[in-house]
Scaffold this motif. Structure first.
Motif: not given
Length: 98
Positions: A29-35, A38-39, A43-46
């Protein structure tokens, strides 16, 4: 006692599933993608997943090697194998062109 363990495991699984659903809903539902965010999040989850896997594998490797060589030698061999793997990957990264 047994049923409390089952309920605790179910609660943890439910929490993980709901967290995934809430996170995906926020992304959907986010209006725009904050790359940049996201990166950072990927990176943290990986990194967390690699760390968890590494700690599990390293302790089992140390235990297995220590059974054959003794605790001190097994610990040193395990550490040498870890840092030797890092060195091998660094050499491969330098030798193979990108």
């Amino acid at each position: 006692m047994e049923s409390s363990n089952i309920l605790f495991a179910f609660a943890l699984t439910l929490f993980a599933g709901l967290s995934t659903g809430i996170g995906s809903a926020i992304g959907f539902f986010a209006k725009r993608t904050n790359t940049k965010f996201l990166s950072l999040a990927l990176g943290f989850s990986a990194g967390v997943m690699i760390y968890v896997s590494f700690v599990e594998i390293l302790s089992k490797a140390r235990t297995s090697i220590a059974e054959e060589t003794g605790f001190i030698t097994g610990s040193w061999v395990t550490a040498a194998g870890f840092f030797g793997g890092i060195l091998l990957i660094a050499i491969i990264d330098k030798v193979i062109p990108s």
